[in-house]
Design a protein around this motif. Structure first.
Motif, PDB file in Angstrom:
ATOM      1  N   LEU A  88       3.945 -41.376  33.239  1.00 29.40           N
ATOM      2  CA  LEU A  88       3.758 -41.834  32.652  1.00 29.40           C
ATOM      3  C   LEU A  88       2.779 -41.194  31.821  1.00 29.40           C
ATOM      4  O   LEU A  88       2.733 -41.914  30.165  1.00 29.40           O
ATOM      5  CB  LEU A  88       3.972 -43.730  32.887  1.00 29.40           C
ATOM      6  N   PHE A  89       2.168 -41.318  32.168  1.00 24.72           N
ATOM      7  CA  PHE A  89       0.679 -40.291  31.429  1.00 24.72           C
ATOM      8  C   PHE A  89       0.602 -38.811  30.902  1.00 24.72           C
ATOM      9  O   PHE A  89       0.405 -39.835  29.659  1.00 24.72           O
ATOM     10  CB  PHE A  89      -0.331 -40.566  32.535  1.00 24.72           C
ATOM     11  N   ASN A  90       1.428 -38.518  30.956  1.00 25.62           N
ATOM     12  CA  ASN A  90       2.072 -36.752  30.554  1.00 25.62           C
ATOM     13  C   ASN A  90       3.045 -37.652  29.290  1.00 25.62           C
ATOM     14  O   ASN A  90       3.170 -36.596  28.561  1.00 25.62           O
ATOM     15  CB  ASN A  90       3.117 -35.974  31.699  1.00 25.62           C
ATOM     16  N   ASP A  91       3.774 -39.044  29.233  1.00 23.44           N
ATOM     17  CA  ASP A  91       4.546 -38.836  28.319  1.00 23.44           C
ATOM     18  C   ASP A  91       3.851 -39.554  27.667  1.00 23.44           C
ATOM     19  O   ASP A  91       4.561 -39.797  26.439  1.00 23.44           O
ATOM     20  CB  ASP A  91       5.753 -39.193  28.773  1.00 23.44           C
ATOM     21  N   LEU A  92       2.473 -39.969  27.418  1.00 23.14           N
ATOM     22  CA  LEU A  92       1.701 -41.014  26.215  1.00 23.14           C
ATOM     23  C   LEU A  92       1.995 -39.895  25.070  1.00 23.14           C
ATOM     24  O   LEU A  92       1.674 -38.928  24.723  1.00 23.14           O
ATOM     25  CB  LEU A  92       0.712 -41.350  26.915  1.00 23.14           C
ATOM     26  N   PRO A  93       2.197 -40.784  23.927  1.00 17.51           N
ATOM     27  CA  PRO A  93       2.295 -40.718  22.589  1.00 17.51           C
ATOM     28  C   PRO A  93       1.302 -39.580  22.627  1.00 17.51           C
ATOM     29  O   PRO A  93       0.649 -39.568  21.575  1.00 17.51           O
ATOM     30  CB  PRO A  93       2.307 -41.897  21.741  1.00 17.51           C
ATOM     31  N   SER A  94      -0.320 -40.134  22.693  1.00 17.13           N
ATOM     32  CA  SER A  94      -1.885 -39.351  22.417  1.00 17.13           C
ATOM     33  C   SER A  94      -1.639 -38.483  23.146  1.00 17.13           C
ATOM     34  O   SER A  94      -2.061 -37.691  22.570  1.00 17.13           O
ATOM     35  CB  SER A  94      -2.811 -40.790  22.213  1.00 17.13           C
ATOM     36  N   ARG A  95      -1.777 -38.018  24.511  1.00 23.48           N
ATOM     37  CA  ARG A  95      -1.236 -36.622  25.140  1.00 23.48           C
ATOM     38  C   ARG A  95      -0.554 -35.315  24.016  1.00 23.48           C
ATOM     39  O   ARG A  95      -0.590 -34.709  24.126  1.00 23.48           O
ATOM     40  CB  ARG A  95      -0.604 -37.092  26.567  1.00 23.48           C
TER      41      ARG A  95
END
Length: 179
Positions: A88-95
């Motif tokens: 989920l962290f890798n899929d964040l829009p800001s990432r």
């Protein structure tokens, strides 16, 4: 971009249905409560882990609370999210924005190709030329004792120079040094 702005940008993504489940939110809250420096007090952690409130409400309140506290608190939230829900962290829009927005970033795949486009044969050829020049310069230097040092150097190189070639080369150097 500060972590507070990133969190504001990611808030809708995180609070949308089925992104984070109850267990992951509880793990994140516990980590923020137990990490040094302590981000959430015990009372705040109990409030955000309250099973009577809906998950969406608790998560929204948690994110708003962290934004009010400052950048360090938001950064710790991202760290906890990365540890407990890495996908989920890798899929964040800001990432995704951070990955694509930096035009000065070096493309490592392209850079690797540019550095290695000549192959291992070119490296071995350059290394052989450099080693040969170093050996030639060392042997032609009149201040050094050619025979003793050359024997030590060539004694350790049976793999590179064959035994017969090495013996002929040592005999030639002895003859040259006598003259």
């Amino acid at each position: 971009q500060s972590y507070c702005h990133r969190l504001q940008h990611d808030m809708y993504f995180l609070t949308s249905t089925s992104r984070l489940n109850e267990q992951v939110v509880d793990k994140i809250v516990l980590q923020l409560n137990r990490v040094y420096p302590q981000i959430l007090t015990n009372e705040e952690a109990e409030k955000f882990r309250n099973p009577k409130a809906s998950l969406h409400t608790r998560l929204s309140d948690l994110l708003k609370h962290l934004q009010k506290k400052g950048d360090r608190h938001c950064q710790e939230f991202y760290r906890a999210l990365q540890i407990n829900a890495e996908q989920l962290f890798n899929d964040l829009p800001s990432r995704k924005i951070l990955k694509t927005s930096d035009p000065t970033e070096i493309d490592t795949d392209k850079e690797q190709y540019m550095l290695n486009d000549r192959g291992p044969v070119f490296f071995l050829a350059c290394f052989s030329v450099a080693a040969g020049l170093a050996l030639f310069w060392y042997c032609c230097n009149s201040e050094t004792q050619v025979i003793g040092r050359t024997r030590r150097i060539l004694g350790f190189s049976p793999i590179i120079i064959g035994r017969h070639v090495r013996n002929i080369f040592v005999l030639y150097l002895e003859d040259v040094s006598r003259n």
